[in-house]
Design an enzyme around this catalytic site. Structure first.
Site, mmCIF file in Angstrom:
data_model
loop_
_atom_site.group_PDB
_atom_site.id
_atom_site.type_symbol
_atom_site.label_atom_id
_atom_site.label_comp_id
_atom_site.label_asym_id
_atom_site.label_seq_id
_atom_site.Cartn_x
_atom_site.Cartn_y
_atom_site.Cartn_z
ATOM 1 N N LYS A 43 -20.155 -41.788 -60.735
ATOM 2 C CA LYS A 43 -20.116 -41.444 -59.319
ATOM 3 C C LYS A 43 -21.254 -42.155 -58.607
ATOM 4 C CE LYS A 43 -16.729 -38.410 -58.915
ATOM 5 N NZ LYS A 43 -15.700 -38.436 -57.857
ATOM 6 N N ASN A 52 -12.259 -41.382 -70.103
ATOM 7 C CA ASN A 52 -13.616 -41.844 -69.784
ATOM 8 C C ASN A 52 -14.572 -40.659 -69.807
ATOM 9 O OD1 ASN A 52 -12.225 -41.870 -66.608
ATOM 10 N ND2 ASN A 52 -14.127 -40.729 -66.874
ATOM 11 N N LYS A 95 -3.466 -37.456 -59.775
ATOM 12 C CA LYS A 95 -3.939 -36.111 -60.116
ATOM 13 C C LYS A 95 -2.781 -35.149 -59.984
ATOM 14 C CE LYS A 95 -8.686 -37.002 -59.351
ATOM 15 N NZ LYS A 95 -9.772 -37.271 -58.451
ATOM 16 N N ASP A 136 -16.909 -44.588 -58.744
ATOM 17 C CA ASP A 136 -16.129 -43.859 -57.738
ATOM 18 C C ASP A 136 -17.041 -43.559 -56.556
ATOM 19 O OD1 ASP A 136 -14.414 -42.293 -56.254
ATOM 20 O OD2 ASP A 136 -14.030 -40.816 -57.838
ATOM 21 N N LYS A 182 -16.993 -43.443 -66.143
ATOM 22 C CA LYS A 182 -16.773 -43.459 -64.696
ATOM 23 C C LYS A 182 -18.015 -42.856 -64.056
ATOM 24 C CE LYS A 182 -14.370 -40.809 -61.293
ATOM 25 N NZ LYS A 182 -13.119 -40.454 -60.669
HETATM 26 O O1 LIG Z 1 -11.995 -39.131 -62.804
HETATM 27 C C1 LIG Z 1 -12.866 -38.513 -63.451
HETATM 28 O O2 LIG Z 1 -13.488 -39.057 -64.379
HETATM 29 C C2 LIG Z 1 -13.192 -37.077 -63.145
HETATM 30 C C3 LIG Z 1 -12.536 -36.457 -61.967
HETATM 31 C C4 LIG Z 1 -13.178 -36.733 -60.649
HETATM 32 O O3 LIG Z 1 -13.941 -37.662 -60.509
HETATM 33 C C5 LIG Z 1 -12.913 -35.823 -59.543
HETATM 34 C C6 LIG Z 1 -12.914 -34.468 -59.798
HETATM 35 C C7 LIG Z 1 -12.706 -33.546 -58.792
HETATM 36 C C8 LIG Z 1 -12.494 -33.979 -57.510
HETATM 37 C C9 LIG Z 1 -12.471 -35.341 -57.224
HETATM 38 C C10 LIG Z 1 -12.674 -36.274 -58.233
HETATM 39 C C11 LIG Z 1 -12.556 -37.732 -57.871
HETATM 40 O O4 LIG Z 1 -12.050 -38.560 -58.644
HETATM 41 O O5 LIG Z 1 -12.887 -38.103 -56.760
HETATM 42 MG MG LIG Z 2 -11.993 -40.228 -57.099
#
Ligand SMILES: O=C(O)CCC(=O)c1ccccc1C(=O)O
Ligand SMILES: [Mg+2]
Length: 372
Positions: free
Chosen positions: A134, A108, A242, A167, A132
């Site tokens: 935020k 993504n 992760k 997210d 994705k």
């Molecule tokens: O999932 C993604 O597209 C990127 C990675 C991401 O969002 C992330 C990156 C670093 C720390 C936390 C997060 C998270 O998914 O919350």
């Molecule tokens: Mg996350």
């Protein structure tokens, strides 16, 4: 008079290079055996992400190549031990013995909390079919409005066939989530899933009863002492995995099998070294729940590898990573940051040793029953 310490004289040391001999002297258990270099890097982010503007960490070199150890500075030693285990595994063993059931991993585009116009540009340039986004990160009252605007812009740019996931990083209580999610779902023209809408698993369970939008668990897996509770709850549709916080590719792979649910592999804002481990995990998993969150290299201003793990048409190839001497030198940390990592890594090594000793004495205490 030449002494042992003279070898660590900053004038004789390569920029960013850690003193492995000193680290080994503190470590009776030989955790660093096979590691021949440790270099501290620091890289600016291109966009502020979850309040962070810079990433730094250590690259360890061993028989299989380079591994990455870059726990965020607010992580404690117990959590950071898993990141060290992941970096050591990648440097010493790499992908050897892991299944590889795909040659390319769909990813993504990750949209931080940027303006709608900036979001459009990110989506357009990525050529990904999944975004994705935020949300809920800004604390001001305009946060919901700007999330709605941004989701509309992303949908417009992706077209009706594209997939949008959000997210919230556990920002909402279940009541707020139940109120806000239908609005965001509408603004996005349909959400594929919402990642970690509430902080606690119990709240995800409560939310699941009142909304139909699929739920993905991230923090409920990577920060939990009982990640398998996510599968038992029946409230979670997708597991976010992760590599670094889960203690390595093999551990994350085993956890995915135990969870028995579709997974999405994501990065932790890694360099291409960390991303390459994530790509190998994604390549090994039988059931992906869609594009992975590994298209994050553009969020970093620089990288250590050439070529970078930069997505092409929304996918990353499954291949080894090549760290460039020149790039590594250009991101190598100054003496101050290097000293801070020298101390921190020493503590993390002790934390990993302690945790492994405890798990050897009492296998029942291993998280998800999988030894670190
Ligand atoms: O999932 C993604 O597209 C990127 C990675 C991401 O969002 C992330 C990156 C670093 C720390 C936390 C997060 C998270 O998914 O919350
Ligand atoms: Mg996350």
């Amino acid at each position: 008079m030449p002494t042992e310490n003279a070898s660590f004289d900053s004038s004789l040391r390569i920029r960013g290079e850690l003193d492995l001999r000193a680290l080994r002297a503190q470590d009776s258990s030989g955790l660093l055996t096979g590691i021949d270099r440790a270099v501290v890097w620091t890289i600016k982010l291109t966009t502020r992400f979850r309040g962070i503007t810079r990433r730094d960490g250590v690259l360890l070199h061993g028989g299989a190549g380079w591994g990455e150890v870059a726990p965020f500075w607010n992580y404690g030693l117990e959590d950071s031990a898993a990141w060290l285990a992941a970096g050591l595994e990648w440097a010493l063993a790499g992908a050897t013995g892991l299944p590889q059931i795909r040659h390319s991993v769909p990813v993504n585009v990750t949209i931080p909390e940027v303006s709608s116009e900036a979001a459009r540009t990110l989506v357009r340039r990525s050529r990904a079919d999944t975004a994705k986004v935020k949300v809920a990160g800004a604390s001001d009252s305009d946060s919901l409005d700007s999330d709605i605007q941004r989701l509309g812009a992303v949908r417009d740019e992706l077209g009706p066939e594209g997939r949008i996931r959000i997210d919230a990083n556990g920002a909402w209580d279940p009541r707020t989530a139940a109120t806000v999610l239908p609005l965001l779902d509408k603004a996005a023209g349909g959400l594929q899933y919402v990642e970690q809408p509430c902080p606690d698993l119990a709240d995800l369970v409560a939310l699941r009863r009142v909304i139909d939008i699929p739920i993905a668990a991230d923090e409920s897996i990577r920060l939990s002492t009982d990640p398998l509770a996510v599968a038992r709850s029946g409230a979670v549709d997708v597991a976010i995995l992760k590599v670094a916080p889960l203690g390595g590719v093999r551990r994350a792979y085993t956890l995915a099998q135990s969870l028995g649910m579709p997974a999405v592999v994501s990065s932790a804002l890694d360099t291409s070294v960390g991303l390459s481990a994530g790509v190998s995990l994604a390549a090994a998993l039988p059931e992906l729940a869609g594009a992975c969150g590994l298209g994050t290299i553009r969020l970093l201003d620089r990288d250590v590898a050439a070529p970078s793990f930069t997505p092409v048409s929304g996918a990353l190839p499954v291949r080894p990573v090549h760290v460039s001497r020149r790039l590594l030198a250009s991101v190598a940390a100054d003496d101050d940051l290097t000293s801070r990592w020298q101390v921190r890594l020493g503590h993390i090594v002790s934390a990993l040793r302690t945790r492994r000793e405890r798990e050897r004495r009492d296998p029942g205490c291993a998280i998800a029953g999988i030894p670190l």
